[in-house]
Motif scaffolding. Sequence first.
Motif, short mmCIF file in Angstrom:
data_model
loop_
_atom_site.label_atom_id
_atom_site.label_comp_id
_atom_site.label_asym_id
_atom_site.label_seq_id
_atom_site.Cartn_x
_atom_site.Cartn_y
_atom_site.Cartn_z
N SER A 140 -1.91 8.74 -1.01
CA SER A 140 -1.19 7.79 -1.86
C SER A 140 -0.20 6.92 -1.10
O SER A 140 0.06 5.78 -1.49
CB SER A 140 -0.45 8.56 -2.97
OG SER A 140 0.56 9.38 -2.43
N CYS A 164 -11.80 7.38 -2.86
CA CYS A 164 -11.14 8.52 -3.50
C CYS A 164 -9.69 8.55 -3.04
O CYS A 164 -9.39 8.36 -1.86
CB CYS A 164 -11.83 9.83 -3.13
SG CYS A 164 -11.09 11.29 -3.92
N THR A 165 -8.79 8.75 -3.98
CA THR A 165 -7.37 8.86 -3.64
C THR A 165 -6.69 9.77 -4.65
O THR A 165 -7.35 10.43 -5.45
CB THR A 165 -6.72 7.46 -3.57
OG1 THR A 165 -5.38 7.57 -3.07
CG2 THR A 165 -6.69 6.78 -4.93
N THR A 166 -5.38 9.82 -4.58
CA THR A 166 -4.59 10.66 -5.48
C THR A 166 -3.94 9.80 -6.55
O THR A 166 -4.05 8.57 -6.54
CB THR A 166 -3.51 11.41 -4.69
OG1 THR A 166 -2.68 10.43 -4.04
CG2 THR A 166 -4.12 12.32 -3.65
N ILE A 170 -3.26 5.51 -6.93
CA ILE A 170 -3.65 4.64 -8.04
C ILE A 170 -2.43 3.90 -8.59
O ILE A 170 -2.40 2.67 -8.66
CB ILE A 170 -4.31 5.46 -9.18
CG1 ILE A 170 -5.51 6.26 -8.65
CG2 ILE A 170 -4.68 4.56 -10.34
CD1 ILE A 170 -6.63 5.45 -8.09
N SER A 239 -12.52 8.24 -13.24
CA SER A 239 -13.04 7.01 -12.63
C SER A 239 -13.16 5.87 -13.64
O SER A 239 -12.84 4.71 -13.32
CB SER A 239 -14.39 7.26 -11.95
OG SER A 239 -15.35 7.72 -12.87
N CYS A 268 -10.53 10.27 -8.56
CA CYS A 268 -9.17 10.78 -8.43
C CYS A 268 -9.08 12.12 -9.15
O CYS A 268 -8.66 12.19 -10.31
CB CYS A 268 -8.16 9.78 -9.00
SG CYS A 268 -6.43 10.26 -8.75
N LEU A 271 -5.63 13.17 -10.86
CA LEU A 271 -5.09 12.02 -11.59
C LEU A 271 -3.74 12.28 -12.24
O LEU A 271 -2.91 11.38 -12.35
CB LEU A 271 -6.10 11.58 -12.65
CG LEU A 271 -5.74 10.31 -13.45
CD1 LEU A 271 -5.75 9.09 -12.55
CD2 LEU A 271 -6.70 10.12 -14.62
N ALA A 324 -7.97 14.00 -1.37
CA ALA A 324 -8.88 12.87 -1.18
C ALA A 324 -9.83 13.12 -0.01
O ALA A 324 -11.02 12.79 -0.07
CB ALA A 324 -8.08 11.59 -0.96
#
Length: 405
Positions: A140, A164-166, A170, A239, A268, A271, A324
């Motif tokens: 992030s 893909c991330t945390t 986002i 997503s 994520c 999320l 991620a």
Amino acid sequence: MTSSHHDLPSSLETAVLCESVKMPDDAPFIRGYDFAPPASSSSSSSDAKNGAKTGKSGGGICYETLLDSLLTTGFQATSLGMCIEEVNRMLRWRLSDEKRTTTETKEGGEENTFEPSRDDLLTDEERSEIRTKIFCGFTSNLTSSGVRETLCYLAKNKMIDVFCTTAGGIEEDFIKCLAKTYIGDFALKGADLREKGLNRIGNLLVPNDNYCKFEDWLMPLLDKMLSEQNEKGTHWTPSSFIKRLGLEINDETSVFYWCAKNDIPVYCPALTDGSIGDMLYFHSFKNPGLIIDLVKDIKNCNDEAFLVKQPRKTGLIILGGGVAKHHMANANLMRNGADFAVYMSTATEHDGSDSGARPDEAVSWGKITLDARPVKCYVDCTIGFPLLVSRTFAKPGGDWVPKKA
């Protein structure tokens, strides 16, 4: 061994002056970038062979050559140079590089014909258009930092196939569309910042008001999404939730606006671990009932890799560690490993964490293929990743070319 030290005891001469093996003529040697003005416009043949050219453009610094010289500089500079090479290998691959598999020659020269695969039925031109499917996982802090603009460039130009991330990765992207993040200092005291309503991310400062603006923007959207769930049967996943936010923000500075516009999936699994989680919690008091299906997304994410059957290839670009990193690598376990892999992180492996693990550990789990040539560079991604992109995806005349419309 030839030596003038004939008066030395033989045991001492053997210990200190033992003879070296002869290095191959084409062995790369250490040579960094030469900032001195060149004596002539052309580099020597040994410089050219070594890959550490010293030519300048118009008498100034040639930054392309400077970056190319990383490979022969040593230490983490060489690791970064190897990462650049591996990403370019990732970008260069096409299905047309692989042999068709419809026939196999037996002993004695007899051919054994198999049922043709879907890929074998493609034309040569169609095969030349099929490239590595690239998965990118990032932490992030990178959207909090100016690496956001690099990620935005990749998303806008459809250079990454799966992100893909945390939660922080986002929300910080969307928050920056609403308000600014500022440069601070690592040494600023938390207690003083708390009294001023300032949140510190390393040496970045995010005013608390930014999160209030984020809440004002997100809460009505959560109401709309709940209404669509109840009235239209909309099935939300992390997503699809992120894609909806990307479309709603409608801001070209946003990474996830471009992901939504270009149909690049963003996963994520964590999320709720951030301000988005806070907002979902607050919303559960005001207007309860919104459901976000994580199980559906783990199928979607794993299928992104599982459905890429050999001889097609996948590649991993992992920035940082944590969920991620593992989510992208674990998806590739479903196809017996990624074919290309680049890790960029400051984390070390001494504590057994997945964040610090080297790529070879992922090979042991089947998340990277046995014949891959993965590379890890121990570097802060805010330094290393923009440099890598400049000599790979963004390299003029490089290996990445847009897909045909």
